[in-house]
Each structure stands twice: as structure tokens, then as C-alpha cells.
Design a protein around this motif. Structure first.
Motif, PDB file in Angstrom:
ATOM      1  N   MET A 294       0.849  -1.183   0.000  1.00  0.00           N
ATOM      2  CA  MET A 294       0.000   0.000   0.000  1.00  0.00           C
ATOM      3  C   MET A 294       0.891   1.241   0.000  1.00  0.00           C
ATOM      4  O   MET A 294       1.868   1.298   0.725  1.00  0.00           O
ATOM      5  N   GLU A 295       0.529   2.215  -0.805  1.00  0.00           N
ATOM      6  CA  GLU A 295       1.248   3.484  -0.865  1.00  0.00           C
ATOM      7  C   GLU A 295       0.326   4.599  -0.383  1.00  0.00           C
ATOM      8  O   GLU A 295      -0.878   4.566  -0.633  1.00  0.00           O
ATOM      9  N   THR A 296       0.909   5.579   0.286  1.00  0.00           N
ATOM     10  CA  THR A 296       0.200   6.803   0.628  1.00  0.00           C
ATOM     11  C   THR A 296       0.885   7.914  -0.138  1.00  0.00           C
ATOM     12  O   THR A 296       2.076   8.157   0.045  1.00  0.00           O
ATOM     13  N   ILE A 297       0.136   8.567  -1.023  1.00  0.00           N
ATOM     14  CA  ILE A 297       0.676   9.583  -1.916  1.00  0.00           C
ATOM     15  C   ILE A 297      -0.006  10.912  -1.620  1.00  0.00           C
ATOM     16  O   ILE A 297      -1.236  10.989  -1.534  1.00  0.00           O
ATOM     17  N   ALA A 298       0.799  11.971  -1.472  1.00  0.00           N
ATOM     18  CA  ALA A 298       0.270  13.327  -1.311  1.00  0.00           C
ATOM     19  C   ALA A 298       0.421  14.057  -2.637  1.00  0.00           C
ATOM     20  O   ALA A 298       1.441  13.925  -3.324  1.00  0.00           O
ATOM     21  N   LEU A 299      -0.608  14.802  -2.999  1.00  0.00           N
ATOM     22  CA  LEU A 299      -0.606  15.560  -4.250  1.00  0.00           C
ATOM     23  C   LEU A 299      -1.019  17.000  -3.962  1.00  0.00           C
ATOM     24  O   LEU A 299      -1.707  17.276  -2.971  1.00  0.00           O
ATOM     25  N   HIS A 300      -0.630  17.905  -4.845  1.00  0.00           N
ATOM     26  CA  HIS A 300      -1.019  19.307  -4.729  1.00  0.00           C
ATOM     27  C   HIS A 300      -1.563  19.763  -6.075  1.00  0.00           C
ATOM     28  O   HIS A 300      -0.952  19.507  -7.118  1.00  0.00           O
ATOM     29  N   THR A 301      -2.719  20.389  -6.063  1.00  0.00           N
ATOM     30  CA  THR A 301      -3.271  21.034  -7.244  1.00  0.00           C
ATOM     31  C   THR A 301      -3.758  22.408  -6.824  1.00  0.00           C
ATOM     32  O   THR A 301      -3.798  22.743  -5.631  1.00  0.00           O
ATOM     33  N   ARG A 302      -4.120  23.226  -7.794  1.00  0.00           N
ATOM     34  CA  ARG A 302      -4.546  24.599  -7.491  1.00  0.00           C
ATOM     35  C   ARG A 302      -5.793  24.931  -8.302  1.00  0.00           C
ATOM     36  O   ARG A 302      -5.834  24.715  -9.516  1.00  0.00           O
ATOM     37  N   ILE A 303      -6.782  25.476  -7.613  1.00  0.00           N
ATOM     38  CA  ILE A 303      -8.037  25.887  -8.251  1.00  0.00           C
ATOM     39  C   ILE A 303      -7.802  27.181  -9.031  1.00  0.00           C
ATOM     40  O   ILE A 303      -7.113  28.084  -8.559  1.00  0.00           O
ATOM     41  N   ALA A 304      -8.387  27.274 -10.220  1.00  0.00           N
ATOM     42  CA  ALA A 304      -8.316  28.501 -11.010  1.00  0.00           C
ATOM     43  C   ALA A 304      -9.045  29.620 -10.270  1.00  0.00           C
ATOM     44  O   ALA A 304     -10.066  29.389  -9.610  1.00  0.00           O
ATOM     45  N   LEU A 305      -8.510  30.815 -10.377  1.00  0.00           N
ATOM     46  CA  LEU A 305      -9.064  31.980  -9.695  1.00  0.00           C
ATOM     47  C   LEU A 305     -10.560  32.120  -9.969  1.00  0.00           C
ATOM     48  O   LEU A 305     -10.994  32.066 -11.120  1.00  0.00           O
ATOM     49  N   GLY A 306     -11.326  32.237  -8.896  1.00  0.00           N
ATOM     50  CA  GLY A 306     -12.764  32.426  -9.004  1.00  0.00           C
ATOM     51  C   GLY A 306     -13.574  31.144  -9.087  1.00  0.00           C
ATOM     52  O   GLY A 306     -14.797  31.193  -9.149  1.00  0.00           O
ATOM     53  N   HIS A 307     -12.920  29.983  -9.079  1.00  0.00           N
ATOM     54  CA  HIS A 307     -13.631  28.711  -9.223  1.00  0.00           C
ATOM     55  C   HIS A 307     -13.631  27.866  -7.945  1.00  0.00           C
ATOM     56  O   HIS A 307     -13.922  26.669  -8.003  1.00  0.00           O
ATOM     57  N   GLU A 308     -13.314  28.480  -6.806  1.00  0.00           N
ATOM     58  CA  GLU A 308     -13.262  27.741  -5.547  1.00  0.00           C
ATOM     59  C   GLU A 308     -14.598  27.062  -5.240  1.00  0.00           C
ATOM     60  O   GLU A 308     -14.639  25.864  -4.942  1.00  0.00           O
ATOM     61  N   ALA A 309     -15.679  27.810  -5.302  1.00  0.00           N
ATOM     62  CA  ALA A 309     -17.007  27.256  -4.986  1.00  0.00           C
ATOM     63  C   ALA A 309     -17.399  26.180  -6.002  1.00  0.00           C
ATOM     64  O   ALA A 309     -18.021  25.175  -5.638  1.00  0.00           O
ATOM     65  N   ASP A 310     -17.032  26.375  -7.272  1.00  0.00           N
ATOM     66  CA  ASP A 310     -17.342  25.380  -8.304  1.00  0.00           C
ATOM     67  C   ASP A 310     -16.669  24.052  -7.989  1.00  0.00           C
ATOM     68  O   ASP A 310     -17.291  22.990  -8.071  1.00  0.00           O
ATOM     69  N   TYR A 311     -15.387  24.112  -7.636  1.00  0.00           N
ATOM     70  CA  TYR A 311     -14.635  22.890  -7.352  1.00  0.00           C
ATOM     71  C   TYR A 311     -15.234  22.144  -6.166  1.00  0.00           C
ATOM     72  O   TYR A 311     -15.440  20.934  -6.224  1.00  0.00           O
ATOM     73  N   VAL A 312     -15.530  22.871  -5.115  1.00  0.00           N
ATOM     74  CA  VAL A 312     -16.113  22.250  -3.925  1.00  0.00           C
ATOM     75  C   VAL A 312     -17.481  21.654  -4.268  1.00  0.00           C
ATOM     76  O   VAL A 312     -17.776  20.511  -3.915  1.00  0.00           O
ATOM     77  N   ARG A 313     -18.301  22.396  -4.984  1.00  0.00           N
ATOM     78  CA  ARG A 313     -19.635  21.918  -5.371  1.00  0.00           C
ATOM     79  C   ARG A 313     -19.547  20.633  -6.188  1.00  0.00           C
ATOM     80  O   ARG A 313     -20.269  19.662  -5.930  1.00  0.00           O
ATOM     81  N   GLU A 314     -18.641  20.582  -7.148  1.00  0.00           N
ATOM     82  CA  GLU A 314     -18.524  19.425  -8.026  1.00  0.00           C
ATOM     83  C   GLU A 314     -18.028  18.183  -7.294  1.00  0.00           C
ATOM     84  O   GLU A 314     -18.229  17.078  -7.765  1.00  0.00           O
ATOM     85  N   HIS A 315     -17.407  18.374  -6.135  1.00  0.00           N
ATOM     86  CA  HIS A 315     -16.936  17.224  -5.361  1.00  0.00           C
ATOM     87  C   HIS A 315     -17.924  16.786  -4.282  1.00  0.00           C
ATOM     88  O   HIS A 315     -17.637  15.854  -3.535  1.00  0.00           O
ATOM     89  N   GLN A 316     -19.079  17.416  -4.227  1.00  0.00           N
ATOM     90  CA  GLN A 316     -20.096  16.952  -3.278  1.00  0.00           C
ATOM     91  C   GLN A 316     -20.532  15.538  -3.619  1.00  0.00           C
ATOM     92  O   GLN A 316     -20.880  14.758  -2.759  1.00  0.00           O
TER      93      GLN A 316
END
Length: 109
Positions: free
Chosen positions: A1-23
């Protein structure tokens, strides 16, 4: 089993969109992730920065399997519109470098 950490960045102004789409992710994506060996995938957000923690049998094999999956391709095309940099699943990344763990936790590099 591997535990992997990743980093991504939301495009400016799309914070609520990203959170909503992951509901709720698409129903056909969950079984694909599990067949690819994913045991859990958690995402934290700090402003526009996203930190993922993935527990997976074999990260590189998972990436290859997801790159070929129509369900994942559809999801990536959709969710990438909200990210600064789209993930093509073309690379052989290994995630964020693990630097330190609290002794005794069993998660040493």
C-alpha cells in the motif's frame, strides 16, 4: 500500500465550483477508482490550494489505468475546467516528497 500526497490549485474564481462538483462524484467513477487500487482519496482546501492524500495499492499503475478509463477521462475533462493546470495523466509523477512523519506512526519514507 502506498500513501501519496498531491497538490493542485483551483483557477481563480472557481473555488465554490470545485467544492460543489466534489459533493458527489460521477457514479461510474467510484468503481473505476476502486478497481485501480484506490482505498481512499481525501482532499483538503486552503484558499485555492488543494492537498490530496491517496491511499492506493500501486500509484503508477493507478495513473495508467485511470488514463485509459473513459469514466476518468470524462471526469478530468469536466473538473479540469476549474483547475489552474489540467492533469493529463501522461506523466509518471510520484506526488509530493515525503519529508517527515511523527515517530511511531508507521509512515516513514
Amino acid at each position: 500500500m502506498e500513501t501519496i500526497a498531491l497538490h493542485t490549485r483551483i483557477a481563480l474564481g472557481h473555488e465554490a465550483d470545485y467544492v460543489r462538483e466534489h459533493q458527489k462524484i460521477p457514479e461510474d467513477l467510484d468503481p473505476v477508482l476502486r478497481r485501480a487500487g484506490v482505498h481512499s482519496w481525501r482532499i483538503w482546501r486552503d484558499g485555492r490550494d488543494l492537498f490530496h492524500l491517496v491511499e492506493v495499492e500501486d500509484y503508477r499503475a493507478m495513473r495508467q489505468m485511470l488514463a485509459a478509463s473513459p469514466a476518468n477521462q470524462r471526469w478530468q475533462e469536466h473538473i479540469n475546467q476549474f483547475l489552474e493546470v489540467a492533469d493529463s495523466y501522461a506523466g509518471d509523477d510520484t506526488g509530493i516528497e515525503h519529508v517527515w512523519s511523527l515517530p511511531g506512526t508507521g509512515t516513514r519514507p
